[in-house]
Write an enzyme that holds these catalytic residues in place. Sequence first.
Site, PDB file in Angstrom:
ATOM      1  N   ALA A  64       0.801  -1.225   0.000  1.00  0.00           N
ATOM      2  CA  ALA A  64       0.000   0.000   0.000  1.00  0.00           C
ATOM      3  C   ALA A  64       0.832   1.274   0.000  1.00  0.00           C
ATOM      4  O   ALA A  64       0.483   2.247  -0.684  1.00  0.00           O
ATOM      5  CB  ALA A  64      -0.942  -0.012   1.198  1.00  0.00           C
ATOM      6  N   LYS A  76       1.299 -16.776   0.346  1.00  0.00           N
ATOM      7  CA  LYS A  76       2.581 -16.050   0.339  1.00  0.00           C
ATOM      8  C   LYS A  76       2.933 -15.501   1.708  1.00  0.00           C
ATOM      9  O   LYS A  76       4.110 -15.304   2.034  1.00  0.00           O
ATOM     10  CB  LYS A  76       2.558 -14.947  -0.723  1.00  0.00           C
ATOM     11  N   ARG A  94       4.639  -6.746   5.932  1.00  0.00           N
ATOM     12  CA  ARG A  94       4.540  -6.714   7.396  1.00  0.00           C
ATOM     13  C   ARG A  94       4.829  -8.080   8.020  1.00  0.00           C
ATOM     14  O   ARG A  94       5.363  -8.148   9.126  1.00  0.00           O
ATOM     15  CB  ARG A  94       3.155  -6.205   7.800  1.00  0.00           C
ATOM     16  N   ASN A  95       4.467  -9.167   7.338  1.00  0.00           N
ATOM     17  CA  ASN A  95       4.730 -10.489   7.888  1.00  0.00           C
ATOM     18  C   ASN A  95       6.228 -10.742   8.000  1.00  0.00           C
ATOM     19  O   ASN A  95       6.711 -11.281   8.991  1.00  0.00           O
ATOM     20  CB  ASN A  95       4.060 -11.560   7.018  1.00  0.00           C
ATOM     21  N   LYS A 117      -3.196  -5.846  10.750  1.00  0.00           N
ATOM     22  CA  LYS A 117      -3.244  -7.222  11.209  1.00  0.00           C
ATOM     23  C   LYS A 117      -2.165  -8.062  10.539  1.00  0.00           C
ATOM     24  O   LYS A 117      -1.761  -7.813   9.407  1.00  0.00           O
ATOM     25  CB  LYS A 117      -4.625  -7.842  10.925  1.00  0.00           C
ATOM     26  N   GLN A 123      -1.449 -11.346   8.940  1.00  0.00           N
ATOM     27  CA  GLN A 123      -2.207 -12.464   8.380  1.00  0.00           C
ATOM     28  C   GLN A 123      -1.452 -13.787   8.433  1.00  0.00           C
ATOM     29  O   GLN A 123      -2.047 -14.858   8.499  1.00  0.00           O
ATOM     30  CB  GLN A 123      -2.570 -12.177   6.913  1.00  0.00           C
TER      31      GLN A 123
END
Length: 262
Positions: A32, A83, A147-148, A179, A181
């Site tokens: 994003a 992914k 983010r993961n 969040k 995921q």
Amino acid sequence: MRVRSDGPQLISQMITKYLNIDCSVLMGANIAGDIGREQLSEAVIGYTNLDHAKLLKKLFETKYFVVNLLPDVAGAEMCGTLKNIVALGAGMIDGLGLGPNSKATVMRQGLTEMRKFSKELYPTVRDETFFESCGVADLIATCYGGRNRFVAMEYTKAAQSGSPRTFEELEVELLKGQKLQGVLTSNEVQEILKQRSWEQQYPLFTTVNRIINGYFPPADIVNFSEVPLRPIPTEEEEEISGIVNPSRPRPLATAENTGGLR
């Protein structure tokens, strides 16, 4: 993806089932922040109805946001789901301070397992889908800037320092309301692997899941080919051996108590 007693169900399938409408999916290498800065990005629209897909393309596409059409809803959605598990593994590699060879190994194995798992559950999934923006491109972007990856890297650094943190703590501290995921998805996928006795066939998925649930340390990500062959230690065995911290960091809530929605 949601795991139910009668098998896995994609969000697009749930929407079609309960609302009785056609559902396309927008997936791809489109973090994003980069889109917000109007940097070149792309995505695919996975569709079953071409007319609807053409209309959605007109709605979303801009000069810097390129949208391609793909007649594979299940494949695109599975890529976007799976992914995130691979990105956790990539983040562990970064947290260990390892280089691009190690990360490439994890990403290559991850893409292989993504394709195999998707086609096992949905035989109509196209091989070409994994070469689209929703496949290898999204995997690269997520394993380097998502983010993961970031949270898994910090989880690993904390474990290596001797002061382990939980994913729940790190999600609140680092993501500021977003969040994570990957942990939820990993637990959902692992439930399917256990039900079907597939754990050893998906060594990276299984290794990531056992690490995030605290059964093995993040350093074992480099041993993903052998971790699924090891017995899972009980908490009593951990306390005796000291292999894993007895105050085992726990992941976020599972799909069972969140409804499995992303």
